[in-house]
Every structure is written in C-alpha cells, then in structure tokens.
Write a protein that holds these residues in place. Structure first.
Motif, PDB file in Angstrom:
ATOM      1  N   GLU A 124      57.086  40.450  46.358  1.00 54.99           N
ATOM      2  CA  GLU A 124      56.498  41.291  47.680  1.00 54.99           C
ATOM      3  C   GLU A 124      54.983  40.870  48.007  1.00 54.99           C
ATOM      4  O   GLU A 124      54.714  40.565  49.181  1.00 54.99           O
ATOM      5  CB  GLU A 124      56.888  42.705  47.639  1.00 54.99           C
ATOM      6  N   LEU A 125      54.276  41.000  46.907  1.00 54.31           N
ATOM      7  CA  LEU A 125      52.930  40.708  47.161  1.00 54.31           C
ATOM      8  C   LEU A 125      52.455  40.370  45.900  1.00 54.31           C
ATOM      9  O   LEU A 125      52.621  41.148  44.810  1.00 54.31           O
ATOM     10  CB  LEU A 125      52.372  41.980  47.709  1.00 54.31           C
ATOM     11  N   VAL A 126      51.314  39.461  45.540  1.00 46.22           N
ATOM     12  CA  VAL A 126      50.804  39.014  44.544  1.00 46.22           C
ATOM     13  C   VAL A 126      49.342  39.576  44.731  1.00 46.22           C
ATOM     14  O   VAL A 126      48.769  38.954  45.670  1.00 46.22           O
ATOM     15  CB  VAL A 126      50.746  37.642  44.164  1.00 46.22           C
ATOM     16  N   PHE A 159      47.944  49.122  41.287  1.00 46.22           N
ATOM     17  CA  PHE A 159      46.845  48.660  42.259  1.00 46.22           C
ATOM     18  C   PHE A 159      46.800  49.620  43.379  1.00 46.22           C
ATOM     19  O   PHE A 159      47.840  49.734  44.186  1.00 46.22           O
ATOM     20  CB  PHE A 159      47.137  47.234  42.521  1.00 46.22           C
ATOM     21  N   VAL A 160      45.698  49.780  44.068  1.00 44.72           N
ATOM     22  CA  VAL A 160      45.292  50.252  45.174  1.00 44.72           C
ATOM     23  C   VAL A 160      44.717  49.396  45.971  1.00 44.72           C
ATOM     24  O   VAL A 160      43.480  48.911  45.634  1.00 44.72           O
ATOM     25  CB  VAL A 160      44.696  51.790  45.253  1.00 44.72           C
ATOM     26  N   ILE A 161      45.247  49.204  47.313  1.00 47.63           N
ATOM     27  CA  ILE A 161      44.340  48.059  48.007  1.00 47.63           C
ATOM     28  C   ILE A 161      44.446  48.827  49.484  1.00 47.63           C
ATOM     29  O   ILE A 161      45.066  49.555  50.042  1.00 47.63           O
ATOM     30  CB  ILE A 161      45.209  46.802  48.270  1.00 47.63           C
ATOM     31  N   ARG A 163      43.568  42.033  49.706  1.00 47.48           N
ATOM     32  CA  ARG A 163      44.116  42.417  48.595  1.00 47.48           C
ATOM     33  C   ARG A 163      43.426  41.961  47.298  1.00 47.48           C
ATOM     34  O   ARG A 163      43.304  42.410  46.179  1.00 47.48           O
ATOM     35  CB  ARG A 163      45.743  42.194  48.431  1.00 47.48           C
ATOM     36  N   ASN A 164      42.604  40.901  47.296  1.00 51.86           N
ATOM     37  CA  ASN A 164      41.991  40.231  46.246  1.00 51.86           C
ATOM     38  C   ASN A 164      40.587  40.573  46.151  1.00 51.86           C
ATOM     39  O   ASN A 164      39.765  40.208  44.945  1.00 51.86           O
ATOM     40  CB  ASN A 164      41.899  38.810  46.335  1.00 51.86           C
ATOM     41  N   GLY A 193      34.558  46.002  50.791  1.00 51.35           N
ATOM     42  CA  GLY A 193      35.309  46.708  51.994  1.00 51.35           C
ATOM     43  C   GLY A 193      35.852  48.149  51.685  1.00 51.35           C
ATOM     44  O   GLY A 193      36.670  48.597  51.965  1.00 51.35           O
ATOM     45  N   ASN A 194      34.642  48.808  50.927  1.00 48.59           N
ATOM     46  CA  ASN A 194      34.967  50.397  50.756  1.00 48.59           C
ATOM     47  C   ASN A 194      36.176  50.572  50.043  1.00 48.59           C
ATOM     48  O   ASN A 194      36.971  51.389  50.393  1.00 48.59           O
ATOM     49  CB  ASN A 194      34.934  51.259  51.955  1.00 48.59           C
TER      50      ASN A 194
END
Length: 149
Positions: A30-32, A62-64, A70-71, A99-100
């Motif tokens: 889904e997402l890396v 992970f919280v993005i 995301r990185n 980005g806070n």
C-alpha cells in the motif's frame, strides 16, 4: 488480536491537519515509508484518540502527514510482541524542515533518533531546493529585463 490506542494531544501546531497511521506489514504494498512496507490502519485528528486492531507480533507504527511527505514528516514507534493492548501518546511539534511532524512522547531510542535525523535532512532539501530555484529564476528574470533596456 490486540488493539493500539494513539492519543494526539491538542496543539495549535497543525491543528487542522489529520495525520495518517500506518503499521509495518511486509505483505502489503500500500505504501512504503522509509523503506518499510506499510498498510494504513486509520487517521488521527487534533485532540483525539483512535484505537486500531493490530496483530500480536512486533511491529513499527508510523504516523505521517501525507503520502508525498512520508519520508520526512514522519515519526515511528516500535511495538513489542505480546497480547496486551498498547497506548501511545504524542502531538504535532513545530519544525520548519519536517513539516510539523507528529512526535510520540517518551520515544527517544537510537532507531527513532536516526529516523528523525534522516527525515530532517530530507525535509531541509525539500524546503530549500524550491527556495533556491525561485531566487535563481527571479534573479535571471531581473537580469534579462534590465539587459533588454
């Protein structure tokens, strides 16, 4: 099956933003996030708590802020294997280069420090490259306009 509850403390930083919560899942594409395959388990609003089902194996949460950041706008917590429900707390922290990003409380492991250092470097590049390009374009445009006179 056990649950993880994440409590996001009320903060003026990124108050209108909703963070996305992902869990490490080697079988998901889904997402890396930071080279770790993850699947989304939910979202986290300002001043709210959310509970998500997770497995009993060890995993990273992970919280993005969003997929495109995301990185560098990211924080991670390692959840040990077990059957007990887990509760984590945190809040958005002001940082121009990340980005806070959301930050978990009492989460100062070497792995997390390395992730945050890497994220800050990537965020600085993502912030500074467009600024430098804008100045270069503005300088070139001004030079061409004054040269044309």
């Amino acid at each position: 099956m056990r649950n993880i509850t994440i409590e996001r403390a009320q903060s003026k930083i990124a108050a209108l933003g909703t963070y996305r919560v992902y869990i490490e899942d080697p079988s998901s594409s889904e997402l890396v996030i930071c080279n770790v395959p993850c699947r989304k388990v939910g979202e986290l609003k300002n001043g709210a708590a959310a509970t998500f089902p997770i497995g009993e194996q060890e995993a990273r949460v992970f919280v993005i802020a969003g997929a495109s950041s995301r990185n560098y706008c990211v924080d991670m917590a390692r959840i040990p294997a077990g059957t007990q429900d887990v509760t984590l707390t945190g809040k958005a922290k002001y940082d121009l280069f990340t980005g806070n990003a959301f930050r978990f409380d009492n989460n100062e492991t070497d792995e997390v420090r390395a992730l945050r250092k890497s994220a800050r470097s990537k965020g600085a590049v993502a912030f500074l490259v467009p600024v430098v390009l804008a100045f270069a374009i503005a300088f070139a445009a001004a030079f061409l306009l004054f040269r044309a006179r």
